[in-house]
Structures are given as structure tokens and as C-alpha cells.
Design an enzyme around this catalytic site. Sequence first.
Site, PDB file in Angstrom:
ATOM      1  N   VAL A  71       0.878  -1.176   0.000  1.00 53.37           N
ATOM      2  CA  VAL A  71       0.000   0.000   0.000  1.00 53.37           C
ATOM      3  C   VAL A  71       0.914   1.224   0.000  1.00 53.37           C
ATOM      4  O   VAL A  71       1.905   1.260   0.764  1.00 53.37           O
ATOM      5  CB  VAL A  71      -0.914   0.010   1.246  1.00 53.37           C
ATOM      6  N   GLU A 103       5.565 -15.609   3.137  1.00 51.19           N
ATOM      7  CA  GLU A 103       6.741 -15.382   3.965  1.00 51.19           C
ATOM      8  C   GLU A 103       6.847 -13.895   4.277  1.00 51.19           C
ATOM      9  O   GLU A 103       6.558 -13.062   3.421  1.00 51.19           O
ATOM     10  CB  GLU A 103       8.020 -15.827   3.253  1.00 51.19           C
ATOM     11  N   ASN A 108       8.805  -7.160  10.377  1.00 50.67           N
ATOM     12  CA  ASN A 108       7.739  -6.404   9.698  1.00 50.67           C
ATOM     13  C   ASN A 108       6.444  -6.502  10.523  1.00 50.67           C
ATOM     14  O   ASN A 108       5.484  -7.195  10.172  1.00 50.67           O
ATOM     15  CB  ASN A 108       7.537  -6.951   8.277  1.00 50.67           C
ATOM     16  N   TYR A 115      -1.598  -9.930   8.864  1.00 49.01           N
ATOM     17  CA  TYR A 115      -1.801 -11.342   8.529  1.00 49.01           C
ATOM     18  C   TYR A 115      -2.508 -12.077   9.673  1.00 49.01           C
ATOM     19  O   TYR A 115      -3.411 -12.874   9.430  1.00 49.01           O
ATOM     20  CB  TYR A 115      -0.461 -12.020   8.208  1.00 49.01           C
TER      21      TYR A 115
END
Length: 143
Positions: A71, A103, A108, A115
Site C-alpha cells: 500500500v 513469507e 515487519n 496477517y
Amino acid sequence: MIVEMTKDNLELISQFEKTFSTFFSCKNKINDDFRNNIFSKYFIYVEKSNIIGFVNYYDIYERFEIANIYVIPEHRNQQVGLKLLECVINIGFKKNIKNITLEVKIDNIYAIKLYEKCGFKKVALRKNYYDGIDGILMERKMM
Ligand SMILES: CC(C)(COP(=O)(O)OP(=O)(O)OC[C@H]1O[C@@H](n2cnc3c(N)ncnc32)[C@H](O)[C@@H]1OP(=O)(O)O)[C@@H](O)C(=O)NCCC(=O)NCCS
């Protein structure tokens, strides 16, 4: 609005390349994918005629693999990534796939939060997967 890009949609592809060439040097890969990789799918998020995010995944028979989700910085934290990921998950349900994997770099944290919010679980550590940085394999079971 979320739209699929295909090799027949040249106008969208060129707008996509223009938008994301600032962030990636993968123009050839994208073009290559559209022409030669039947497994690679791209969905883009369009707002006021501008592309502000995309998700790229591989549709590999009974499973999907997310290759990239992105994004543009000024539109982050506004649920664009969430909607793109939900779009892929919904397609997966319609196609009765078994799972979706991806992955992600261990540091991050925003991506990992996204997720996990979408039902992905950490299933394995990939030591030094990203040039010395560990990766995490995540899976969302679909059945
Ligand atoms: C990861 C990325 C795609 C997330 O997209 P986004 O549109 O900003 O994410 P969303 O706004 O949909 O956030 C969904 C959830 O992710 C988490 N999250 C995402 N950005 C966050 C932030 N800045 N702060 C805190 N939580 C965040 C939250 O759990 C959030 O849910 P919430 O809004 O209910 O708290 C985006 O940050 C990005 O493009 N990063 C660079 C590329 C990248 O790292 N891609 C992943 C490669 S594996």
C-alpha cells in the site's frame, strides 16, 4: 474498489507500473508475469482513479501463495491492505483451496499484525531468508 489486472488490461498495467516504479525496480518482472506466468494474479485497489495498493499471489491449484502486498505510504493504516487480503481469501474460499501461505520478514510488525488479523498463523522460522534477516512462514488454513 478492488479490480483484477490481466494481460488484456494494458491501461491499468501502465498506470500500475507508473505508480509503483517509484517503489520497486520490478517493472520487467510484472510485465513478464502478465505475459508468461498463468499462476500469478494481481489485484489492485483503486480510489478516485488512482491505484493505491496491490496484492500479487500465485494461484497454484489447491493452494495460494501471497508473493507481495503493498500500500503506498500515504494510504497506509486505512484498511486498504486488509481489504486486499480479504479479497484474496474470499476468492480462495470460492475455489475451495486448502491453504494460503506467505513469507514475511520477522521485523515487519505491521504486516504480521495484518496477517494475524486475517487468520494467518506462524508455522515456521526461515533462518536468514532475507539477506541475513529471518523470515516467518505463515499459513491460513482454508478448510
Ligand atoms: C503491510 C501493509 C500492506 C499493510 O497495509 P495497510 O493498508 O497499511 O494495513 P491496514 O490499514 O489494512 O491494517 C490492517 C491491520 O494491520 C495492522 N496494521 C497495519 N498497519 C499498522 C500500523 N501502522 N500500526 C498498527 N497496526 C497496523 C493492524 O492490525 C491493522 O488492523 P487495525 O486497523 O484493526 O488495527 C503496508 O504497511 C505496506 O504496504 N507495507 C510495505 C510493504 C510490506 O511490508 N508488505 C508486506 C510484505 S510481506
